[in-house]
Design a protein around this motif. Sequence first.
Motif, PDB file in Angstrom:
ATOM      1  N   UNK A  12      85.802 -22.010 -90.573  1.00 28.56           N
ATOM      2  CA  UNK A  12      84.516 -21.103 -90.569  1.00 28.56           C
ATOM      3  C   UNK A  12      83.790 -21.473 -89.158  1.00 28.56           C
ATOM      4  N   UNK A  13      82.460 -21.305 -89.368  1.00 26.18           N
ATOM      5  CA  UNK A  13      81.403 -21.541 -88.048  1.00 26.18           C
ATOM      6  C   UNK A  13      81.433 -23.097 -87.607  1.00 26.18           C
ATOM      7  N   UNK A  14      81.821 -23.455 -86.406  1.00 33.60           N
ATOM      8  CA  UNK A  14      82.066 -24.781 -85.815  1.00 33.60           C
ATOM      9  C   UNK A  14      80.608 -25.335 -85.490  1.00 33.60           C
ATOM     10  N   UNK A  15      79.537 -24.251 -85.723  1.00 33.58           N
ATOM     11  CA  UNK A  15      78.321 -24.786 -85.391  1.00 33.58           C
ATOM     12  C   UNK A  15      77.686 -25.580 -86.676  1.00 33.58           C
ATOM     13  N   UNK A  16      78.135 -25.284 -87.809  1.00 36.03           N
ATOM     14  CA  UNK A  16      78.122 -26.061 -88.822  1.00 36.03           C
ATOM     15  C   UNK A  16      78.313 -27.715 -88.792  1.00 36.03           C
ATOM     16  N   UNK A  17      77.459 -28.593 -89.366  1.00 41.55           N
ATOM     17  CA  UNK A  17      77.766 -29.929 -89.605  1.00 41.55           C
ATOM     18  C   UNK A  17      79.380 -30.147 -89.644  1.00 41.55           C
ATOM     19  N   UNK A  18      79.788 -29.530 -90.949  1.00 40.91           N
ATOM     20  CA  UNK A  18      81.107 -29.707 -91.474  1.00 40.91           C
ATOM     21  C   UNK A  18      82.142 -28.865 -90.849  1.00 40.91           C
ATOM     22  N   UNK A  19      81.536 -27.815 -90.002  1.00 41.07           N
ATOM     23  CA  UNK A  19      82.929 -26.908 -89.493  1.00 41.07           C
ATOM     24  C   UNK A  19      83.367 -27.026 -88.472  1.00 41.07           C
ATOM     25  N   UNK A  49      86.411 -29.735 -86.256  1.00 40.31           N
ATOM     26  CA  UNK A  49      87.547 -30.803 -86.549  1.00 40.31           C
ATOM     27  C   UNK A  49      87.068 -31.958 -85.734  1.00 40.31           C
ATOM     28  N   UNK A  50      87.199 -32.993 -86.460  1.00 40.21           N
ATOM     29  CA  UNK A  50      86.583 -34.249 -85.671  1.00 40.21           C
ATOM     30  C   UNK A  50      87.233 -35.407 -86.330  1.00 40.21           C
ATOM     31  N   UNK A  51      87.185 -36.772 -86.040  1.00 44.76           N
ATOM     32  CA  UNK A  51      87.391 -37.873 -86.595  1.00 44.76           C
ATOM     33  C   UNK A  51      86.354 -38.097 -87.671  1.00 44.76           C
ATOM     34  N   UNK A  52      86.574 -38.825 -88.785  1.00 47.28           N
ATOM     35  CA  UNK A  52      85.726 -39.357 -89.827  1.00 47.28           C
ATOM     36  C   UNK A  52      85.943 -40.636 -90.292  1.00 47.28           C
ATOM     37  N   UNK A  53      84.686 -41.145 -90.561  1.00 45.48           N
ATOM     38  CA  UNK A  53      84.610 -42.503 -91.355  1.00 45.48           C
ATOM     39  C   UNK A  53      84.112 -42.287 -92.779  1.00 45.48           C
ATOM     40  N   UNK A  54      84.886 -42.426 -93.779  1.00 40.87           N
ATOM     41  CA  UNK A  54      84.719 -42.169 -94.971  1.00 40.87           C
ATOM     42  C   UNK A  54      84.399 -43.510 -95.975  1.00 40.87           C
ATOM     43  N   UNK A  55      83.510 -43.177 -96.993  1.00 45.23           N
ATOM     44  CA  UNK A  55      83.316 -44.415 -97.774  1.00 45.23           C
ATOM     45  C   UNK A  55      82.938 -43.815 -99.143  1.00 45.23           C
ATOM     46  N   UNK A  56      82.933 -44.679-100.313  1.00 44.65           N
ATOM     47  CA  UNK A  56      82.291 -44.682-101.558  1.00 44.65           C
ATOM     48  C   UNK A  56      81.829 -45.860-101.905  1.00 44.65           C
ATOM     49  N   UNK A  57      80.641 -45.768-102.617  1.00 43.92           N
ATOM     50  CA  UNK A  57      79.975 -46.980-103.318  1.00 43.92           C
ATOM     51  C   UNK A  57      79.641 -46.410-104.755  1.00 43.92           C
ATOM     52  N   UNK A  58      79.979 -47.289-105.778  1.00 44.93           N
ATOM     53  CA  UNK A  58      79.872 -46.608-106.893  1.00 44.93           C
ATOM     54  C   UNK A  58      78.608 -47.497-107.709  1.00 44.93           C
ATOM     55  N   UNK A  59      77.698 -46.620-108.493  1.00 45.76           N
ATOM     56  CA  UNK A  59      76.899 -47.238-109.088  1.00 45.76           C
ATOM     57  C   UNK A  59      77.120 -47.329-110.661  1.00 45.76           C
ATOM     58  N   UNK A  81      82.624 -37.707 -86.198  1.00 45.63           N
ATOM     59  CA  UNK A  81      82.720 -38.102 -84.619  1.00 45.63           C
ATOM     60  C   UNK A  81      83.206 -36.908 -83.920  1.00 45.63           C
ATOM     61  N   UNK A  82      82.645 -36.319 -83.199  1.00 49.41           N
ATOM     62  CA  UNK A  82      83.205 -35.281 -82.250  1.00 49.41           C
ATOM     63  C   UNK A  82      82.185 -34.846 -81.192  1.00 49.41           C
ATOM     64  N   UNK A  83      81.821 -33.731 -80.597  1.00 46.18           N
ATOM     65  CA  UNK A  83      80.834 -33.442 -79.648  1.00 46.18           C
ATOM     66  C   UNK A  83      79.635 -33.912 -80.214  1.00 46.18           C
ATOM     67  N   UNK A  84      79.283 -33.706 -81.374  1.00 49.20           N
ATOM     68  CA  UNK A  84      77.982 -34.465 -81.785  1.00 49.20           C
ATOM     69  C   UNK A  84      78.429 -35.259 -83.321  1.00 49.20           C
ATOM     70  N   UNK A  85      77.434 -35.834 -83.334  1.00 46.84           N
ATOM     71  CA  UNK A  85      77.630 -36.797 -84.437  1.00 46.84           C
ATOM     72  C   UNK A  85      77.131 -36.382 -85.877  1.00 46.84           C
ATOM     73  N   UNK A  86      77.693 -36.383 -87.034  1.00 47.32           N
ATOM     74  CA  UNK A  86      77.444 -35.792 -88.211  1.00 47.32           C
ATOM     75  C   UNK A  86      77.328 -36.578 -89.398  1.00 47.32           C
ATOM     76  N   UNK A  87      76.140 -36.535 -90.311  1.00 49.12           N
ATOM     77  CA  UNK A  87      76.257 -37.438 -91.370  1.00 49.12           C
ATOM     78  C   UNK A  87      76.365 -36.822 -92.547  1.00 49.12           C
ATOM     79  N   UNK A  88      77.266 -37.116 -93.380  1.00 53.97           N
ATOM     80  CA  UNK A  88      77.300 -36.262 -94.846  1.00 53.97           C
ATOM     81  C   UNK A  88      76.581 -37.467 -95.931  1.00 53.97           C
TER      82      UNK A  88
END
Length: 217
Positions: free
Chosen positions: A95-102, A104-114, A126-133
């Motif tokens: 879809x729209x690559x102006x969206x934070x998730x739209x 294609x780039x490298x990703x660091x993933x994680x999970x923290x369980x409560x 990590x791409x042209x810009x950095x995005x946080x999810x």
Amino acid sequence: MISLKAIAGATLLTLTGLQVAAQAQTLEVPSAELPIVETGQTLEAPSAELPTTTTEPTAADLSTDGVELAQRRRGRRGGGASPNFIGAGVNLGLGDDDSVVGDTNFAVISKISFTNNISLRPSVLFGDDVGFLVPVTYNFNNADVGVSSFNVVPYLGGGIAIGTDDDADVEALITAGADVPISRQFTINGQANLGIGDDTGVGIMLGVGYNFSGLGF
């Protein structure tokens, strides 16, 4: 007058009848002899003795029982949870690559369980810009896929996506995915993200995480 021959004949007939009657009276009927049981004796019927066998568990039985017990314990311990992890992967933007998730780039993933069912899953793109999810997800119970000992832990949640470009976009984030623990050390993760803001985009993240102990474990 009665002749002597007549008297002699009558006498002969009378003697013959008496002889037949005497023979009839002397006929004896054989009687069946019954066994005599003395008082105080009991009749015992022979009893058939059944062989008694004892079955002892074999090594194969003990091994099978141990595997089943370990599987039950692992299922009770895991519940709806997969391990905490941190890892790397790739985000495939749709879809729209102006969206934070739209994009294609490298990703660091994680999970923290409560808890077993509630987790925080922060990711950095990590791409042209950095995005946080930053989504919070609800983990459903393990689903046995019937392939070796692998389980799939699906989850669903939402949060925010933050971009660091000139516009510093902040988008609402809807997240759905699944964890697949493949060993004590590693978990495969697949996640779909929908970012809704000024621009709407979809991203598919695939990665591998290294498991570690944390909250809820």
